[in-house]
Design a protein around this motif. Sequence first.
Motif, short mmCIF file in Angstrom:
data_model
loop_
_atom_site.label_atom_id
_atom_site.label_comp_id
_atom_site.label_asym_id
_atom_site.label_seq_id
_atom_site.Cartn_x
_atom_site.Cartn_y
_atom_site.Cartn_z
N ARG A 140 -56.18 -45.60 -54.44
CA ARG A 140 -56.68 -46.06 -53.15
C ARG A 140 -58.08 -46.67 -53.26
NH1 ARG A 140 -56.01 -41.41 -51.14
NH2 ARG A 140 -53.78 -41.69 -50.92
N ASN A 141 -58.85 -46.23 -54.25
CA ASN A 141 -60.28 -46.56 -54.28
C ASN A 141 -60.78 -47.30 -55.52
OD1 ASN A 141 -61.27 -45.19 -51.73
ND2 ASN A 141 -60.29 -43.44 -52.74
N ASP A 161 -62.31 -44.63 -44.93
CA ASP A 161 -62.12 -43.40 -44.17
C ASP A 161 -63.40 -42.57 -44.16
OD1 ASP A 161 -59.42 -44.00 -43.71
OD2 ASP A 161 -58.78 -42.96 -45.54
N ARG A 162 -64.03 -42.48 -45.31
CA ARG A 162 -65.25 -41.69 -45.41
C ARG A 162 -66.36 -42.30 -44.56
NH1 ARG A 162 -67.51 -39.71 -50.78
NH2 ARG A 162 -68.28 -38.20 -49.25
N VAL A 185 -69.98 -45.67 -49.89
CA VAL A 185 -69.83 -45.33 -48.47
C VAL A 185 -71.04 -45.76 -47.65
CG1 VAL A 185 -69.41 -43.44 -46.85
CG2 VAL A 185 -68.40 -43.35 -49.15
N LEU A 186 -72.24 -45.55 -48.20
CA LEU A 186 -73.47 -45.78 -47.44
C LEU A 186 -73.55 -47.17 -46.81
CD1 LEU A 186 -76.00 -44.13 -49.96
CD2 LEU A 186 -74.92 -43.07 -47.97
N ILE A 213 -67.85 -31.06 -35.34
CA ILE A 213 -67.85 -32.47 -34.93
C ILE A 213 -66.39 -32.92 -34.85
CG2 ILE A 213 -68.59 -34.80 -35.58
CD1 ILE A 213 -70.77 -33.39 -37.34
N ARG A 214 -66.04 -33.50 -33.75
CA ARG A 214 -64.67 -34.00 -33.60
C ARG A 214 -64.57 -35.41 -34.16
NH1 ARG A 214 -60.72 -30.83 -33.22
NH2 ARG A 214 -59.50 -32.43 -32.17
N HIS A 215 -63.56 -35.64 -34.98
CA HIS A 215 -63.34 -36.97 -35.54
C HIS A 215 -61.87 -37.18 -35.82
CE1 HIS A 215 -63.40 -40.49 -38.03
NE2 HIS A 215 -63.01 -39.82 -39.11
N ASP A 216 -61.33 -38.26 -35.27
CA ASP A 216 -59.96 -38.69 -35.57
C ASP A 216 -58.95 -37.56 -35.38
OD1 ASP A 216 -58.11 -40.62 -36.30
OD2 ASP A 216 -58.24 -40.17 -38.45
#
Length: 357
Positions: free
Chosen positions: A247-248, A125-126, A159-160, A48-51
């Motif tokens: 970051r989180n 990001d996730r 994330v969901l 899968i292509r991403h970013d």
Amino acid sequence: MCAKTQPRRRGLRIAAWSLVTVLVMATGLVGVVLWQNSYDMDERRVTIRHDGHTLNGVLALPRDGGKRHGLVVYVHGDGPADATHDDGYKPLWEANAKAGYASLSWDKPGVAGAPGNWLDQSMEDRADEVTAAIAWARARPDIDGDRIGLWGASQAGWVLPKVAARTPVSFVIAVSPAINWLRQGRYNLLAELRADNASAARVKTEVARSDAIRRLLGRRATFEEYVRAMDGDTYGVTADRWGFISRNHTADATRDLRALRGVPVLLTLAGHDINVDTADTERGYREVLEAGGALTVKSYPDAAHSLVKQSVERSDLKITATALLSPRSLFADGFLGDQRQFLEELGRVGRDRGHGS
């Protein structure tokens, strides 16, 4: 001379038959392991292509002869997980397949040769990553784009709902999610100390260190500042891990959960969870989602945080033997069946709506 040879020959025959018996048993054991670790579904490696980079994934499809299937997109919890979670997802994927749903998962960045570093990611990001995977799936002729939902464990709870705010999802299965990062961290610390029968003095010391770390995070301290504050002892925290936490650490699902209103949600909770305060999680989900009537809560008294049976998880020997000889029984009683039933009921509701239109 014959009297001496006979016992020797008898001993050789006994040794030979013993060896044959061992070989037969070993062959049988290998057969059992192969059989128990074969699943009724077809697995395909996908990209899968991403970013600007590639996600290395696995798509598990039902063998039911259907041309298009619903899809469960898997969102990992914390840690360096590969697409199958060391094959731990496969019993779940098989349950999904029996309900007519495919499953999609991928290696975290930096895991199993995948590009990147998962510790560089924020929860945003996730969520972007998962959204890209859903868009990829919707473009496939073998996936029903109107029946794509999410499965996420632990850290995926942050994330969901972010994904649901970005793209339509038809359901969510949330496994041991937390609500607030800092509350979850404090709960986990105290639960582990209780499990270790820690002294009052040790509890006081550990809580004080936790408070100091919170203050460092609050002022966005660098890793070097963290190391100095800990008098040179990193307590296993690397520079990358410190960056990830920094970051989180403000993550809180309360507001984001509103994106799941009206979406069928299955919340699964463990009875022996020392990572997540399940009472806090259930209260948070009910406050935001229960009014819409689309929330289902399932609790498993014999389960640990991973929804593996606690009696199995606490023993390295048991968890290894069970994973080899009976991987489907790793999970708490009813866990796999309840998720299959949840998906089957979604399918029935969809068919009923189709007949009514």
